[in-house]
Design a protein around this motif. Structure first.
Motif, mmCIF file in Angstrom:
data_model
loop_
_atom_site.group_PDB
_atom_site.id
_atom_site.type_symbol
_atom_site.label_atom_id
_atom_site.label_comp_id
_atom_site.label_asym_id
_atom_site.label_seq_id
_atom_site.Cartn_x
_atom_site.Cartn_y
_atom_site.Cartn_z
ATOM 1 N N LYS A 200 -16.304 41.058 -19.385
ATOM 2 C CA LYS A 200 -15.573 42.001 -18.540
ATOM 3 C C LYS A 200 -15.479 43.360 -19.227
ATOM 4 O O LYS A 200 -15.502 44.402 -18.551
ATOM 5 C CB LYS A 200 -14.175 41.473 -18.217
ATOM 6 N N ALA A 201 -15.396 43.353 -20.550
ATOM 7 C CA ALA A 201 -15.417 44.620 -21.293
ATOM 8 C C ALA A 201 -16.738 45.332 -21.054
ATOM 9 O O ALA A 201 -16.777 46.556 -20.851
ATOM 10 C CB ALA A 201 -15.198 44.365 -22.778
ATOM 11 N N GLY A 202 -17.827 44.586 -21.068
ATOM 12 C CA GLY A 202 -19.132 45.177 -20.790
ATOM 13 C C GLY A 202 -19.220 45.745 -19.392
ATOM 14 O O GLY A 202 -19.770 46.832 -19.174
ATOM 15 N N GLU A 203 -18.673 45.016 -18.432
ATOM 16 C CA GLU A 203 -18.669 45.485 -17.048
ATOM 17 C C GLU A 203 -17.837 46.765 -16.907
ATOM 18 O O GLU A 203 -18.246 47.719 -16.238
ATOM 19 C CB GLU A 203 -18.092 44.395 -16.142
ATOM 20 N N THR A 204 -16.679 46.783 -17.554
ATOM 21 C CA THR A 204 -15.809 47.954 -17.468
ATOM 22 C C THR A 204 -16.446 49.161 -18.139
ATOM 23 O O THR A 204 -16.330 50.295 -17.660
ATOM 24 C CB THR A 204 -14.448 47.645 -18.111
ATOM 25 N N ASN A 205 -17.134 48.938 -19.249
ATOM 26 C CA ASN A 205 -17.791 50.056 -19.914
ATOM 27 C C ASN A 205 -18.910 50.628 -19.063
ATOM 28 O O ASN A 205 -19.158 51.840 -19.091
ATOM 29 C CB ASN A 205 -18.348 49.628 -21.268
ATOM 30 N N LEU A 206 -19.597 49.792 -18.296
ATOM 31 C CA LEU A 206 -20.619 50.291 -17.375
ATOM 32 C C LEU A 206 -19.994 51.268 -16.395
ATOM 33 O O LEU A 206 -20.548 52.338 -16.107
ATOM 34 C CB LEU A 206 -21.275 49.127 -16.633
ATOM 35 N N ARG A 207 -18.814 50.914 -15.899
ATOM 36 C CA ARG A 207 -18.109 51.802 -14.973
ATOM 37 C C ARG A 207 -17.672 53.086 -15.674
ATOM 38 O O ARG A 207 -17.793 54.188 -15.109
ATOM 39 C CB ARG A 207 -16.898 51.081 -14.379
ATOM 40 N N ALA A 208 -17.196 52.964 -16.916
ATOM 41 C CA ALA A 208 -16.764 54.149 -17.662
ATOM 42 C C ALA A 208 -17.936 55.090 -17.898
ATOM 43 O O ALA A 208 -17.809 56.323 -17.759
ATOM 44 C CB ALA A 208 -16.133 53.730 -18.982
ATOM 45 N N MET A 209 -19.102 54.538 -18.249
ATOM 46 C CA MET A 209 -20.281 55.379 -18.460
ATOM 47 C C MET A 209 -20.746 55.999 -17.149
ATOM 48 O O MET A 209 -21.223 57.143 -17.126
ATOM 49 C CB MET A 209 -21.404 54.571 -19.103
ATOM 50 N N LYS A 487 -18.214 52.767 -29.851
ATOM 51 C CA LYS A 487 -18.913 53.066 -28.595
ATOM 52 C C LYS A 487 -20.209 52.273 -28.516
ATOM 53 O O LYS A 487 -20.605 51.826 -27.435
ATOM 54 C CB LYS A 487 -19.181 54.563 -28.491
ATOM 55 N N ALA A 488 -20.844 52.088 -29.665
ATOM 56 C CA ALA A 488 -22.056 51.263 -29.687
ATOM 57 C C ALA A 488 -21.726 49.813 -29.354
ATOM 58 O O ALA A 488 -22.513 49.121 -28.710
ATOM 59 C CB ALA A 488 -22.736 51.353 -31.051
ATOM 60 N N VAL A 489 -20.565 49.350 -29.798
ATOM 61 C CA VAL A 489 -20.126 47.992 -29.454
ATOM 62 C C VAL A 489 -19.966 47.877 -27.939
ATOM 63 O O VAL A 489 -20.432 46.915 -27.314
ATOM 64 C CB VAL A 489 -18.795 47.646 -30.153
ATOM 65 N N ALA A 490 -19.317 48.877 -27.336
ATOM 66 C CA ALA A 490 -19.102 48.854 -25.884
ATOM 67 C C ALA A 490 -20.431 48.852 -25.130
ATOM 68 O O ALA A 490 -20.595 48.126 -24.139
ATOM 69 C CB ALA A 490 -18.251 50.052 -25.463
ATOM 70 N N ILE A 491 -21.389 49.654 -25.590
ATOM 71 C CA ILE A 491 -22.696 49.697 -24.925
ATOM 72 C C ILE A 491 -23.404 48.360 -25.054
ATOM 73 O O ILE A 491 -24.015 47.865 -24.093
ATOM 74 C CB ILE A 491 -23.551 50.837 -25.508
ATOM 75 N N LEU A 492 -23.347 47.758 -26.226
ATOM 76 C CA LEU A 492 -23.969 46.449 -26.409
ATOM 77 C C LEU A 492 -23.359 45.430 -25.450
ATOM 78 O O LEU A 492 -24.084 44.624 -24.838
ATOM 79 C CB LEU A 492 -23.809 45.979 -27.857
ATOM 80 N N LEU A 493 -22.039 45.464 -25.279
ATOM 81 C CA LEU A 493 -21.390 44.528 -24.359
ATOM 82 C C LEU A 493 -21.847 44.776 -22.922
ATOM 83 O O LEU A 493 -21.996 43.828 -22.142
ATOM 84 C CB LEU A 493 -19.861 44.649 -24.463
ATOM 85 N N THR A 494 -22.086 46.042 -22.571
ATOM 86 C CA THR A 494 -22.604 46.349 -21.232
ATOM 87 C C THR A 494 -23.995 45.749 -21.043
ATOM 88 O O THR A 494 -24.300 45.167 -19.992
ATOM 89 C CB THR A 494 -22.652 47.865 -21.016
ATOM 90 N N GLY A 499 -27.131 41.102 -18.643
ATOM 91 C CA GLY A 499 -28.078 40.021 -18.872
ATOM 92 C C GLY A 499 -29.330 40.416 -19.617
ATOM 93 O O GLY A 499 -30.324 39.684 -19.605
ATOM 94 N N ILE A 500 -29.307 41.574 -20.264
ATOM 95 C CA ILE A 500 -30.495 42.035 -20.988
ATOM 96 C C ILE A 500 -30.637 41.247 -22.289
ATOM 97 O O ILE A 500 -29.671 41.092 -23.041
ATOM 98 C CB ILE A 500 -30.415 43.543 -21.249
ATOM 99 N N LYS A 501 -31.832 40.761 -22.530
ATOM 100 C CA LYS A 501 -32.054 39.841 -23.652
ATOM 101 C C LYS A 501 -33.003 40.420 -24.696
ATOM 102 O O LYS A 501 -33.644 41.442 -24.489
ATOM 103 C CB LYS A 501 -32.603 38.512 -23.127
#
Length: 542
Positions: A200-209, A487-494, A499-501
């Motif tokens: 959910k943190a990754g999803e929220t960061n996508l919205r923030a970006m 910020k790099a942590v947040a991007i990685l979670l996004t 689902g990027i592998k």
């Protein structure tokens, strides 16, 4: 103190005496106490939302306060005292509003009733007693997941704060901040719930970006390909470093017609590609290369230096007398501008010698965000089909001084001539001036922008996947990322949320990731530590 939130944490375990970043124990303890105070505010803010109470001022303060605890932002203990006191004031105000509507106010967690003691030294003692990170959970894996959420949260807050400055806001982002901060107080969180919060943190960061992308492009236009001089010209000068486009715009306006050239440093480089910024004729060039050279570069710049938002590191004594900070950035003994009036910076620039000659050090190209790249998507697609382009590498992320980052330079240098390199964030300064040529007129090295422009890179990948009727993971695309801070942590979670592998991450893996959590990431997403450029290129390309 104990801090392991950045890649350079001491011995790869944690800073316990002083931060490698330069913060001292007092500041570290105050930052922990501020998070504690925000947890108390979050308890009542979440309850308030159930009752329809959404206070924008409280939301914006929360984003700013979380952002202030990100690595290399604010090292001034006095300013943390004010933030802690304000968090408690807002907590009590929200509590009263919730009570007036009949909501729950009987929270028994310590942050709900925390009272600050007043002086910075006393508050720091309160923060130290919290032992915040080590007390997150007795289970090392749950603690690891909670830390991942907390550190990702700091990156999210940074992007959302930048976006809000330019008027782009979404109440779901601070709502997640409240949810995440209260989740850290849970004593019965399961692994499944922890992983769900990470996603959910990754999803929220996508919205923030997305908000920040809309803010930047909506205000300054979509970046266009622009050649940026790396030399200098004879004139007075000011250097600006950081991330905030609005601060740069204000500086350009306040120096217009005054005979002063503006140079960028660090993540300000991509700003040269924005039409509404590049229109200023005194917005000239870029000074400086990589993060680790900052302490050598800045004393050589013959003008004042303005640090905005989060920046690089504490200035050295031999040049800090001409350093100004702005926004959240602060260090004891350094001049801080709180009202966006840069007249003191302008006055110093006019008094200093500036550049006394013209020097041509070549140039670099910026401005290859999604609008530009997708504008030639037909050429890219045709080149892929014709096998003129074999593979794309996104090589980007943070820069830093820790040994091993030459990996990224050597990697790019060895990328075959039929492959493209996209890059973003300050990690590009390991190779941003390499002359890689072009494929069919398209430069092989494309600067997508700042770290938050990972949003642009994602949109490029999604568009290509749609064109080829496949998933992003099926594209001839590999991500090779460096990291330093949150910020790099947040991007990685996004990226994980999407689902990027098979992401390669370096130069070292986060100290806050437990072996079991790392095994989960490897098994589920194929995350790999970087090896050698030769081995990684062979594994990717065969």
């Amino acid at each position: 103190m104990f801090c392991n939130q950045c890649e350079q944490t001491a011995k790869g375990i944690g800073c316990t005496i002083a931060g490698v970043c330069g913060k001292n124990e007092e500041v570290a303890d105050l930052q922990d106490l501020l998070i504690h105070a925000l947890q108390g505010l979050s308890l009542y803010a979440r309850e308030g939302r159930k009752l329809g109470i959404v206070d924008e001022a409280t939301d914006l303060f929360t984003l700013e306060a979380i952002f202030s605890t990100l690595t290399n932002v604010d090292f001034d203990p006095v300013r943390f005292v004010a933030l802690i006191e304000r968090a408690v004031e807002l907590r009590e105000a929200m509590k009263a509003r919730v009570a007036a509507k009949g909501g729950a106010t009987d929270f028994n967690q310590a942050p709900a009733t925390f009272i600050p003691t007043g002086l910075a030294t006393e508050l720091a003692a309160q923060g130290k007693a919290l032992n915040l990170l080590e007390r997150l959970d007795a289970d090392v894996n749950i603690r690891s997941l909670k830390q991942t959420v907390l550190f990702g949260l700091k990156g999210i807050a940074a992007y959302a704060d930048h976006a809000a400055i330019l008027g782009q806001k979404d109440p779901t982002v601070p709502a997640f901040c409240y949810e995440a901060l209260t989740m850290l107080l849970s004593s019965d969180l399961t692994l499944e719930q922890g992983v769900a919060m990470v996603m959910k943190a990754g999803e929220t960061n996508l919205r923030a970006m997305e908000l920040l992308d809309a803010a930047n492009t909506g205000t300054y236009g979509h970046p266009i390909p622009t050649a940026v001089p790396l030399g200098h010209r004879k004139n007075k000068c000011i250097l600006i470093t950081g991330h905030d486009l609005h601060d740069l715009e204000l500086l350009l306006k306040q120096t217009e017609g005054k005979g002063i050239d503006i140079y960028t440093h660090g993540e300000m480089l991509p700003c040269h590609g924005y039409p509404e910024l590049k229109k200023y004729p005194h917005f000239y060039g870029h000074f400086g290369t990589a993060w680790q050279n900052q302490q050598k570069e800045f004393p050589n710049f013959p003008g004042p230096i303005l640090f905005t938002t989060n920046c690089i590191q504490k200035p050295r004594d031999d040049y800090k007398d001409r350093v100004f900070t702005n926004g959240l950035v602060g260090w004891p003994g350094v001049k801080h501008i709180s009202d966006k009036d840069y007249s003191a910076v302008v006055k110093m620039a006019l008094a200093m010698p500036g550049f006394t000659d013209d020097v041509d050090n070549g140039q670099v190209l910026v401005g290859f965000a999604r609008n530009t790249v997708l504008g030639v998507a037909d050429k890219v697609i045709e080149a892929i089909k014709a096998k003129a382009i074999r593979h794309f590498f996104l090589v980007g992320g943070c820069d830093g001084a820790k040994p091993g980052r030459d990996y990224f330079t050597r990697f790019v240098e060895q990328v075959p001539n039929d492959c493209m390199v996209l890059t973003l964030a300050c990690g590009k300064f390991r190779f941003f001036d390499k002359q890689l040529g072009d494929i069919g007129g398209i430069p092989r090295l494309l600067d997508v922008g700042q770290c938050n422009d990972a949003y642009s890179a994602i949109q490029i990948a999604v568009a290509l996947a749609k064109a080829f009727d496949c998933g992003v993971n099926d594209l001839p695309l590999s991500l090779v990322l460096s990291w330093y801070e949150q910020k790099a942590v947040a991007i990685l979670l996004t990226l994980l949320y999407l689902g990027i592998k098979d992401i390669r991450l370096g130069p070292s893996l986060p100290a806050f990731i437990s072996p079991a959590v790392l095994e989960f990431l490897v098994t589920t997403f194929g995350i790999k530590p970087v090896d050698t450029p030769e081995a990684d290129l062979k594994a990717i390309l065969g």
